[in-house]
Enzyme design. Structure first.
Site, PDB file in Angstrom:
ATOM      1  N   LYS A   1       0.850  -1.200   0.000  1.00  9.63           N
ATOM      2  CA  LYS A   1       0.000   0.000   0.000  1.00  9.63           C
ATOM      3  C   LYS A   1       0.882   1.246   0.000  1.00  9.63           C
ATOM      4  O   LYS A   1       1.922   1.280   0.662  1.00  9.63           O
ATOM      5  CB  LYS A   1      -0.913  -0.027   1.236  1.00  9.63           C
TER       6      LYS A   1
ATOM      7  N   SER B   1      -9.979   2.381   2.582  1.00  6.31           N
ATOM      8  CA  SER B   1      -8.995   3.050   1.753  1.00  6.31           C
ATOM      9  C   SER B   1      -8.054   2.086   1.012  1.00  6.31           C
ATOM     10  O   SER B   1      -7.470   2.478  -0.002  1.00  6.31           O
ATOM     11  CB  SER B   1      -8.149   3.989   2.616  1.00  6.31           C
TER      12      SER B   1
ATOM     13  N   SER C   1     -10.511   0.172   6.804  1.00  9.04           N
ATOM     14  CA  SER C   1      -9.833   0.296   5.505  1.00  9.04           C
ATOM     15  C   SER C   1      -9.206  -0.993   4.982  1.00  9.04           C
ATOM     16  O   SER C   1      -8.798  -1.038   3.827  1.00  9.04           O
ATOM     17  CB  SER C   1      -8.757   1.376   5.577  1.00  9.04           C
TER      18      SER C   1
END
Lengths: 496, 504
Positions: A79, A159, A183
């Site tokens: 990420k 997210s 997320s």
């Protein structure tokens, strides 16, 4: 050479690597090909093929030498929130445009020490603020799943939407995510994969770009529960560089996956029945309950009375911390700095830099956070939210003290929605995506989302299991039992 | 523990056009913790390094960096608290104070607003012998320093040096118990002395390692007593805070100016605005920096990167056990054990190295008053002349004690002793051997003195007659004897013998 290498799970790839049926270089090349062919998904935003090939070669040498931890040679996506040395790490924000850290986050360091291979950086909502990936400065990632024959693009969630899309589309074998209010778990549920947010303090936050420090936790996003156990094993552990990291022994999570949950007590919280929740979600939840019961668990109805205050409390605490955490992006030392006009001073530099660098959702949360901490409002908002947080934590402590081992809830109030669908909606409507997940962050507990079914339109739906603090092993085993019963094997049809 | 008793000094009174006014002063002193590394990062605290060379990723607030508490800084703050006889809070917590400035990379300072490490304590501020002010300490909290902004190196740009960013500070907050400019300076001096004794801050004001925010208000006589009785601030005037003072002289001048400014406002029927002011030493005036309305909203909240700081009583006890003797105790002991005046004891305990030197002298010389005189007058005077530190003194405590012992034993005269001291100071050597070798010893042999006296009496019959009429003239004979013996005769013995021989 084996076919469909990218479809392998981490555990399968590990075994194949150890047997010599495949090399990490082969696995890595297959993933790099898949990534190159999946630009439409916009999951990977910084590709690092050279680094990946180097790491794969080194991993193959280690495997040959007989020194191969579980993650050795496994190609993963990272990420964009994780700082990776010499590689763009921008939190999907323009304000960190061009930022390449001189250091490596603790979590990625540990995984790379175990031989994991980094394929590149994954898309996300800007500074992890968002539930649809639409706040990303790179443009949103796209869910590989579609509704029936409808080719409308769907959100992969947020997210960690890039991570979820990449794993679901078999671009990598697993990915790191972070979870501040859901997320990891919401995008996992939207894309039919598994994601666990461990207990707060289990993974070091050092080198992960902060959103809300008291809530942020890293975790794995994988194709199944066993892979989650393998990856989490490498990611977590005490780090003296993070004062909130727990100095506790990490058990062998994978070894705890027996599937035997006989005698375990599973709580079903009545407050998670939300008004207007789709019937399919209710049905899925009831099914999950039955599956766990059939596996030998005892099901009890429980109450977590302060649940309804969790979302408002979260949307006070998280922005408050974020407003402070994001103050460092001021254009002085790194990242974006606005072009200044004649006579502009330091105040103009701050204002222009931050207005250009931060997207609207980040700006909204900075303003909310600044407001709730300001003199005269602090007690009414921030302090009250902290009290609510204590009560929510106590709700969980009470049910655990009463003998509950894990709690079963839906992961999300709906299946993946269409990109752009919420464009004109009240932001609070978007925040409602987190309704089942934020309680876990506020209480610092481990929570896992696993896919258990498809809705009428063929989209994956997930359930969430919430565990006792520091008992990720037990939680993973319960999830493993549910996974076995649910037998979810669907994959998105490739359209990209 | 030894204690001296004190009377309270009178507050400073300033006569306004209409009334008399008293001053009320409270101080917030920022003392840089003496430590090798910064409060939350491993970076060095060394002063004077190349700009931006002592900066870690944490200090520069790079993304994802986290603070980790430096335990030694906490130990130093606890030691300071114990030195100020203060409560130590076993649980304290860090908060963020949010504001934007280029020399504050994080956009917030990590400080302790809600739960400071150290609670209430006190400082005895000596004004003159027998007179001292007890100033209550409200709290000490630990926080990070900011960096340095440099605005005068380039016409278009400002520069930032982050070397100081993140260095540990102790903010030592007093109650408004200081009652005049001199007391304010004495307070800083005493606090500095204690910190230096403890080794928790070097007290270097020039480098900014000790700086003060001074809160000044005025009140009519009698009002302060009402405040003390009730702790109700409404009895006192509105205060103004003078920021960032690092000179004792300027602190006094600023307070004096500020008090007179406030008196003028109030006597003119106006109201003092609560505000932050800066002192301009060139113009000797204070100027408004920002008013209450413009005051920053610092949006303090608990720092989520740090867990509450828990320390153990046993650890505090260990620090307490290792505390050095502090100035008040040392002074009292010097007065009691060595028979010193409080004034001398004050001078000798001002710096711990001076006190240590004196103690070595006095234990060998075994005469408190003589040792004090010689250390204060001869040694300090001579060192000052050479701009020399006591730690570099050419005369060791043993040498000085040697000289004092010779005086005490009447082996040399006080005058000779001064010559001997100068020889030891410039040439070194054993004082007794030098006195012997250079014939500096006094003649105490009464036979030899008697012979000399007899010779002078015999040679000066007229003077003898005069002296018998006027005994004061005996001094002339003493002088003659001293001359004849080259100044080495013991003056007391000469006096006695002259008087006896003359039948006075």
């Amino acid at each position: 050479m084996m076919s469909d290498l990218t479809k392998l799970k981490i555990s399968e790839a590990r075994d194949a690597l150890r047997k010599g049926d495949v090399t990490s270089v082969e696995l890595t090349e297959a993933c790099l090909d898949a990534i190159a062919g999946a630009k439409a998904l916009n999951a990977f935003v910084h590709d690092t093929p050279e680094i990946a090939r180097e790491m794969a070669k080194a991993a193959d040498a280690r495997i040959k030498a007989g020194d191969a931890p579980s993650l050795c040679g496994i190609p993963l996506g990272i990420k964009d929130l994780f700082c990776t040395k010499g590689v763009a790490s921008q939190a999907a924000s323009n304000i960190l445009g061009g930022f390449k850290p001189e250091y490596e986050s603790t979590v990625t360091t540990q995984m790379f020490n175990d031989g994991a291979v980094m394929l590149g950086k994954l898309n996300m909502d800007e500074f992890a603020m968002g539930s649809s990936n639409e706040t990303s400065a790179y443009g949103n990632a796209v869910n590989p799943w579609r509704r029936g024959n409808d080719d409308a693009a769907l959100t992969p969630g947020g997210s960690s939407g890039g991570s979820a899309a990449a794993v679901a589309a078999d671009l990598c074998l697993g990915a790191t995510g972070t979870d501040t209010g859901g997320s990891i778990r919401q995008p996992a549920a939207f894309t039919g994969i598994t994601g666990i947010k461990p207990t707060y303090g289990r993974c070091s936050r050092w080198g992960i770009i902060a959103f809300a420090s008291s809530l942020d936790q890293a975790g794995p996003m994988t194709k199944d529960v066993r892979d989650a156990a393998i990856m989490l094993q490498s990611m977590c552990g005490h780090d003296p560089k993070d004062s909130t990291s727990a100095d506790l022994v990490v058990p062998d999570f994978e070894a705890m996956l027996t599937g035997d949950i006989r005698g375990k007590t599973i709580g079903i919280p009545k407050e998670y029945h939300m008004d207007g929740m789709p019937e399919e979600i209710e049905a899925l939840w009831a099914e999950g309950r039955k599956m766990l019961q059939d596996a030998g668990a005892k099901i009890v109805d429980i109450s977590l009375p302060h649940t309804k205050y969790a979302l408002p409390a979260y949307y006070v605490i998280a922005p408050a911390e974020a407003s402070s955490n994001l103050a460092r992006y001021d254009g002085v030392r790194y990242g974006h700095r606005a072009k200044l006009g004649q006579g502009d001073g330091i105040t103009e530099m701050y204002e222009k830099t931050r207005a250009e660098g931060f997207g609207p959702e980040v700006q909204r949360r900075i303003m909310i956070g600044t407001y709730v901490l300001s003199a005269g409002f602090y007690d009414a908002y921030y302090n009250r939210a902290r009290k609510v947080r204590t009560l929510i934590k106590k709700d969980f402590e009470d049910v655990f003290a009463a003998g509950v081992d894990a709690i079963l809830t839906p992961a999300t109030p709906s299946a993946a929605f269409g990109l752009g669908e919420m464009k004109d909606a009240d932001p609070v409507k978007m925040y409602l995506n987190d309704v089942f997940t934020v309680t876990v962050n506020l209480a610092g507990l481990p929570g896992i989302a696993i896919p258990t079914g498809l809705d009428k339109q063929g989209l994956p739906l997930g359930l969430q299991l919430i565990g006792r603090p520091w008992e990720e092993g037990d939680l993973l085993n319960t999830a493993y039992a549910l996974e076995q019963s649910a037998g979810f094997v669907s994959k998105p049809a490739k359209w990209w | 523990m030894l204690d001296l008793t004190y009377d309270t000094p009178k507050p400073k009174v300033i006569a306004g056009a209409k009334h008399d006014w008293e001053l009320v002063i409270g101080m917030e002193v920022h003392a840089q913790v003496a430590s090798q590394a910064k409060l939350f990062s491993g970076a060095s605290t060394k002063f004077g390094a190349e700009p931006n060379s002592n900066v870690s990723f944490v200090d520069a607030a790079m993304p994802g960096m986290l603070p980790v508490i430096n335990e030694y800084c906490i130990e130093q703050a606890v030691r300071t608290g114990l030195g100020l006889k203060a409560e130590i809070n076993l649980t304290s917590a860090f908060d963020r104070k949010n504001y934007f400035y280029p020399d504050l990379p994080q956009g917030y300072q990590i400080s302790q607003l809600y739960h400071p490490l150290v609670g209430e304590g006190e400082i005895i501020v000596d004004m003159e012998p027998g007179i001292a002010r007890k100033v209550r300490i409200e709290r000490i909290h630990v926080e990070q320093d900011a960096g340095k902004s440099i605005h005068d190196m380039d016409p278009h740009m400002s520069f930032v040096d982050l070397n100081r960013t993140g260095v540990a500070l102790m903010e030592i907050v007093s109650r408004p118990d200081i009652r005049g400019p001199e007391e304010a300076a004495a307070y800083i001096a005493k606090l500095r002395q204690i910190l230096r004794y403890l080794g928790t801050c070097d007290g270097n004001m020039q480098n900014g390692n000790l700086r003060a925010d001074v809160n000044v208000s005025i009140c009519r006589p009698g009002q302060y007593e009402k405040y003390m009785e009730t702790q109700d601030f409404s009895h006192l005037g509105t205060r103004c805070e003078i920021k960032n003072m690092n000179s004792m002289r300027f602190i006094q001048m600023a307070i004096e100016y500020e008090a007179r400014r406030q008196i003028q406002i109030v006597e003119g029927g106006g109201k003092v605005d609560q505000e932050t002011r800066l002192y301009d030493p060139d113009k000797n005036e204070t100027r408004s920096m920002r008013s209450k309305e413009e005051a920053h909203d610092y949006r303090y909240f608990p720092c989520p990167d740090l867990l509450p700081l828990e320390i153990e009583q046993a650890w505090v006890d260990d620090i307490a056990a290792s505390l050095p003797e502090l100035p008040d105790e040392k002074k009292a002991r010097f007065v009691k054990d060595f028979g010193l005046s409080e004034y001398d004891a004050n001078v000798l305990t001002a710096e711990v190295v001076n006190a240590a030197y004196f103690e070595q002298v006095v234990t060998q010389a075994d005469d408190g008053k003589l040792s004090a005189n010689w250390v204060i007058n001869e040694l300090f005077g001579r060192l000052k002349k050479d701009d020399c530190d006591i730690t570099d003194s050419p005369v060791s405590p043993a040498q000085l004690a040697g000289i004092i012992k010779l005086i005490k034993a009447d082996t040399i005269s006080g005058k000779m002793a001064k010559d001997l001291f100068e020889i030891v100071y410039t040439e070194g050597g054993n004082p007794e051997e030098i006195a012997e070798a250079r014939g500096m010893k006094q003649v105490t042999d009464t036979g030899a003195i008697e012979t000399a006296v007899d010779e002078i009496i015999a040679a000066n019959p007229a003077q003898v007659e005069k002296a018998k009429q006027n005994p004061k003239l005996a001094g002339w004979f003493v002088g003659q004897v001293m001359k004849a013996t080259g100044g080495k005769a013991n003056p007391k013995a000469v006096n006695d013998i002259v008087a006896a021989k003359l039948g006075l």
